[in-house]
Design an enzyme around this catalytic site. Structure first.
Site, PDB file in Angstrom:
ATOM      1  N   LYS A 107      71.182 133.529  26.113  1.00  0.00           N
ATOM      2  CA  LYS A 107      71.013 134.788  26.848  1.00  0.00           C
ATOM      3  C   LYS A 107      72.058 134.880  27.956  1.00  0.00           C
ATOM      4  CE  LYS A 107      67.942 138.214  26.864  1.00  0.00           C
ATOM      5  NZ  LYS A 107      67.289 138.814  25.701  1.00  0.00           N
ATOM      6  N   TYR A 131      83.712 125.491  52.695  1.00  0.00           N
ATOM      7  CA  TYR A 131      82.551 124.752  53.212  1.00  0.00           C
ATOM      8  C   TYR A 131      82.716 124.628  54.716  1.00  0.00           C
ATOM      9  CZ  TYR A 131      78.461 121.799  52.738  1.00  0.00           C
ATOM     10  OH  TYR A 131      77.203 121.284  52.840  1.00  0.00           O
TER      11      TYR A 131
END
Length: 413
Positions: free
Chosen positions: A94, A39
């Site tokens: 899925k 970060y």
């Protein structure tokens, strides 16, 4: 559904943590230095690189291996319009299949929107995050418009699996079944029961493969789609037959092939009985097919049968196709999944059943005898790990050959 199985399914989704997928870290975050890279301030460096050259997102982020599975929940696997939130278990499923079979990361996105124009705009706005878009369970005929518009507006692969995924697996299965029955696609009479996304897409692909328009009859709730019918949408009109026949029974007379993508128990055994010799029956409604295999065989011992269920031979399962379509497309950074890539996938799936089946596939299905190409095995099994290499490679090569690949050879994954 038996109570024990229903409870087992609920428990599977609820424990030990709710849902089927989670996000995992791919880089270390243990130290202060790790965090400074992950970060602030380190993250600014790839941001600047991507701002200067957008393609660098594939180098510095997960975009190149990330697919969005998107639905609005208007046509969920036999359950109908259950809405966006209720469709989430299916989309998570899925996502799990993408990861399990092709090592593709997925964010499942359920959009509460029935307006196709608004749905398109939402997807276009979030598309920069992803390397590909897998549309799922969007009702017809809106699904055709949504997919076409997204393909036109985006430069990443877009696939509506209920359309192309189903069509590819049905096509592979049918070519093999026809070979076994000694018939030719250009000559057989085909009846398709169901004129939604799967039915129309499948008939389109079969026509591309050589089926003749005049040999195809598509049947919906009102009967045969014919040229005299009014208020027929553009997709159905594409397959309107010039005929005096009106009913499913009339369509089935002397038909060679039945493809059902409709609902449970809609094909009576007596309609199978009036088909030509050596008929082919694909009863693909889930979880209950249009006709059970035993009922087919009770009237036609010469029939070849496929269903959408894993407890019968020759399961027409889209998992044979969609993970590897995207794997191949992502690996060469294709801008689309075109017809050539789809047909390449189809033939790779089709041809795999001619090769010796690995022992691990037999173990996974509890089979003691070897599988050989024939009436009980004309489609690969879902757990066949060879699918990833063979189908993905065929798709990637087709993308390169047709000029839609940015990379000249597949990336290493």
């Amino acid at each position: 559904m038996p109570h024990k199985f229903r409870q087992a399914a609920l428990d599977y989704h609820a424990y030990p943590v709710p849902g089927k997928v989670r996000i995992a870290l791919s880089k270390p975050t243990a130290t202060q230095y790790d965090l400074s890279l992950a970060y602030t301030p380190g993250v600014a460096e790839p941001v600047k690189e991507i701002a200067e050259e957008a393609s660098h997102a594939y180098q510095y982020t997960n975009k190149g291996n990330l697919v969005a599975v998107i639905t609005n929940g208007t046509a969920v696997l036999g359950l109908g319009n259950v809405g966006a939130l209720a469709s989430k278990p299916v989309m998570e499923g899925k996502a799990a299949l993408f990861k399990r079979f092709a090592d593709i990361d997925v964010y499942d996105i359920e959009i509460d929107c029935d307006d196709p124009h608004e749905l398109i705009e939402t997807i276009v706005r979030i598309a920069p995050t992803f390397g590909g878009i897998n549309l799922e369970d969007i009702k017809a005929p809106e699904c055709f418009f949504v997919e076409d518009e997204l393909k036109r507006r985006l430069n990443i692969p877009v696939l509506h699996d209920d359309q192309q995924g189903t069509a590819i697996v049905v096509g592979a299965a049918l070519l093999n079944a026809l070979e076994l029955q000694g018939k030719n696609l250009s000559e057989v009479k085909i009846v398709c029961l169901g004129a939604g996304a799967a039915g129309i897409a499948t008939m389109r692909l079969l026509r591309t493969l050589g089926a003749r328009q005049e040999n195809i009859m598509v049947v919906d709730r009102e009967g045969i789609i014919h040229t005299q019918r009014e208020n027929v949408n553009a997709q159905k009109k594409e397959f309107a037959a010039t005929t005096e026949k009106r009913s499913l029974k009339e369509a089935m007379q002397d038909a060679d092939v039945f493809i059902g993508v409709s609902g449970a128990n809609l094909l009576a055994p007596e309609l199978v009985e009036i088909m030509r010799e050596k008929p082919i029956i694909f009863a693909l409604s889930n979880p209950h097919p249009e006709i059970m295999p035993a009922d087919v065989l009770s009237v036609r011992k010469d029939a070849l049968i496929a269903t959408g269920r894993s407890d019968f031979p020759n399961q027409v399962n889209n998992v044979l196709c969609f993970p590897y379509l995207f794997r191949g497309a992502l690996d060469v950074r294709a801008s689309t999944i075109n017809e050539a890539m789809q047909i390449a996938a189809l033939y790779a799936i089709k041809d795999l059943v001619k090769e010796p089946v690995p022992d691990e596939v037999l173990v996974a299905y509890g089979l003691e005898q070897p599988l050989e190409f024939g009436p009980a095995y004309f489609l690969p099994k879902a757990t066949d790990l060879r699918l990833k290499e063979k189908v993905s490679t065929a798709v990637a090569n087709a993308a390169i050959a047709t000029g839609v690949a940015l990379l000249g050879c597949p990336a290493v994954r």
